[in-house]
Design a protein around this motif. Structure first.
Motif, mmCIF file in Angstrom:
data_model
loop_
_atom_site.group_PDB
_atom_site.id
_atom_site.type_symbol
_atom_site.label_atom_id
_atom_site.label_comp_id
_atom_site.label_asym_id
_atom_site.label_seq_id
_atom_site.Cartn_x
_atom_site.Cartn_y
_atom_site.Cartn_z
ATOM 1 N N GLN A 21 0.814 -1.205 0.000
ATOM 2 C CA GLN A 21 0.000 0.000 0.000
ATOM 3 C C GLN A 21 0.854 1.263 0.000
ATOM 4 N N ASP A 22 1.984 1.228 0.696
ATOM 5 C CA ASP A 22 2.830 2.413 0.807
ATOM 6 C C ASP A 22 3.811 2.584 -0.349
ATOM 7 N N TYR A 23 4.304 1.483 -0.930
ATOM 8 C CA TYR A 23 5.442 1.595 -1.846
ATOM 9 C C TYR A 23 5.245 1.021 -3.244
ATOM 10 N N LEU A 24 4.201 0.228 -3.474
ATOM 11 C CA LEU A 24 3.997 -0.366 -4.793
ATOM 12 C C LEU A 24 3.593 0.695 -5.803
ATOM 13 N N VAL A 25 4.282 0.703 -6.941
ATOM 14 C CA VAL A 25 3.947 1.603 -8.043
ATOM 15 C C VAL A 25 3.225 0.822 -9.137
ATOM 16 N N GLN A 26 3.761 -0.364 -9.478
ATOM 17 C CA GLN A 26 3.199 -1.137 -10.588
ATOM 18 C C GLN A 26 3.690 -2.576 -10.504
ATOM 19 N N THR A 38 8.597 -0.217 -7.373
ATOM 20 C CA THR A 38 8.309 0.411 -6.088
ATOM 21 C C THR A 38 8.842 1.836 -6.094
ATOM 22 N N LEU A 39 8.505 2.574 -5.066
ATOM 23 C CA LEU A 39 9.145 3.864 -4.875
ATOM 24 C C LEU A 39 10.637 3.626 -4.665
ATOM 25 N N SER A 40 11.443 4.569 -5.055
ATOM 26 C CA SER A 40 12.895 4.430 -4.957
ATOM 27 C C SER A 40 13.330 4.114 -3.526
ATOM 28 N N GLY A 41 14.174 3.097 -3.423
ATOM 29 C CA GLY A 41 14.723 2.717 -2.126
ATOM 30 C C GLY A 41 13.908 1.697 -1.353
ATOM 31 N N HIS A 42 12.789 1.239 -1.911
ATOM 32 C CA HIS A 42 11.910 0.345 -1.154
ATOM 33 C C HIS A 42 11.784 -1.058 -1.743
ATOM 34 N N ALA A 43 12.470 -1.340 -2.815
ATOM 35 C CA ALA A 43 12.354 -2.663 -3.435
ATOM 36 C C ALA A 43 12.821 -3.774 -2.494
ATOM 37 N N SER A 49 9.201 -8.900 2.038
ATOM 38 C CA SER A 49 7.820 -9.200 2.426
ATOM 39 C C SER A 49 7.210 -10.251 1.509
ATOM 40 N N ILE A 50 7.485 -10.151 0.211
ATOM 41 C CA ILE A 50 6.992 -11.159 -0.738
ATOM 42 C C ILE A 50 7.615 -12.519 -0.419
ATOM 43 N N ASP A 51 8.899 -12.541 -0.126
ATOM 44 C CA ASP A 51 9.562 -13.800 0.234
ATOM 45 C C ASP A 51 8.947 -14.414 1.491
ATOM 46 N N ARG A 52 8.709 -13.589 2.491
ATOM 47 C CA ARG A 52 8.212 -14.104 3.773
ATOM 48 C C ARG A 52 6.780 -14.613 3.687
ATOM 49 N N ILE A 53 5.983 -14.086 2.752
ATOM 50 C CA ILE A 53 4.592 -14.511 2.658
ATOM 51 C C ILE A 53 4.491 -15.949 2.139
ATOM 52 N N GLY A 54 5.484 -16.394 1.374
ATOM 53 C CA GLY A 54 5.572 -17.802 0.993
ATOM 54 C C GLY A 54 4.569 -18.286 -0.036
ATOM 55 N N TRP A 55 4.199 -17.458 -0.989
ATOM 56 C CA TRP A 55 3.289 -17.911 -2.043
ATOM 57 C C TRP A 55 3.938 -19.038 -2.830
ATOM 58 N N THR A 61 13.029 -14.432 -5.996
ATOM 59 C CA THR A 61 12.932 -12.987 -6.192
ATOM 60 C C THR A 61 14.326 -12.378 -6.204
ATOM 61 N N ILE A 62 14.412 -11.231 -6.824
ATOM 62 C CA ILE A 62 15.637 -10.448 -6.772
ATOM 63 C C ILE A 62 15.235 -8.978 -6.823
ATOM 64 N N ALA A 63 15.859 -8.164 -5.980
ATOM 65 C CA ALA A 63 15.476 -6.761 -5.874
ATOM 66 C C ALA A 63 16.659 -5.839 -6.103
ATOM 67 N N GLY A 64 16.363 -4.733 -6.726
ATOM 68 C CA GLY A 64 17.332 -3.653 -6.885
ATOM 69 C C GLY A 64 16.898 -2.483 -6.022
ATOM 70 N N GLU A 65 17.052 -1.281 -6.539
ATOM 71 C CA GLU A 65 16.696 -0.051 -5.828
ATOM 72 C C GLU A 65 15.183 0.197 -5.851
ATOM 73 N N ASN A 66 14.571 0.019 -7.020
ATOM 74 C CA ASN A 66 13.136 0.278 -7.145
ATOM 75 C C ASN A 66 12.419 -0.762 -8.002
ATOM 76 N N THR A 67 13.086 -1.873 -8.292
ATOM 77 C CA THR A 67 12.508 -2.910 -9.145
ATOM 78 C C THR A 67 12.770 -4.285 -8.553
ATOM 79 N N ILE A 68 11.737 -5.130 -8.628
ATOM 80 C CA ILE A 68 11.837 -6.512 -8.161
ATOM 81 C C ILE A 68 11.460 -7.421 -9.315
ATOM 82 N N PHE A 69 12.239 -8.470 -9.534
ATOM 83 C CA PHE A 69 11.868 -9.532 -10.463
ATOM 84 C C PHE A 69 11.402 -10.706 -9.612
#
Length: 91
Positions: A21-26, A38-43, A49-55, A61-69
């Motif tokens: 809710q706070d950081y997702l852009v698309q 995500t907003l810059s600095g929050h990926a 959080s996505i990893d911990r939810i365990g879907w 997953t892999i995260a950079g500054e503002n993008t997650i694959f």
């Protein structure tokens, strides 16, 4: 050293909701990959959080500054991840 808890907790769900809710852009599907912006600095925190939810659809997953694959096993599972993200974000 301690092992992480098995399975997602209610707290994990609330953290993911807040992060999205706070950081997702698309979130957009590209074949079996979901690209999450995500907003810059929050990926990193959103990715954790996505990893911990365990879907089960999430292979890794892999995260950079503002993008997650987010890798899924199939295009169908990637579509489910996008749906899951949308549902959590709108709660």
């Amino acid at each position: 050293y301690t092992l992480p808890e098995a399975g997602a907790t209610l707290r994990d769900r609330h953290v993911l909701e807040r992060e999205l809710q706070d950081y997702l852009v698309q979130a957009e599907q590209a074949a079996n990959i979901v690209v999450v912006k995500t907003l810059s600095g929050h990926a990193q925190s959103v990715c954790e959080s996505i990893d911990r939810i365990g879907w089960s659809e999430v292979v890794g997953t892999i995260a950079g500054e503002n993008t997650i694959f987010v890798a899924a096993r199939s295009e169908r599972e990637a579509a489910q991840i996008v749906k899951n993200l949308s549902e959590v974000c709108s709660e």
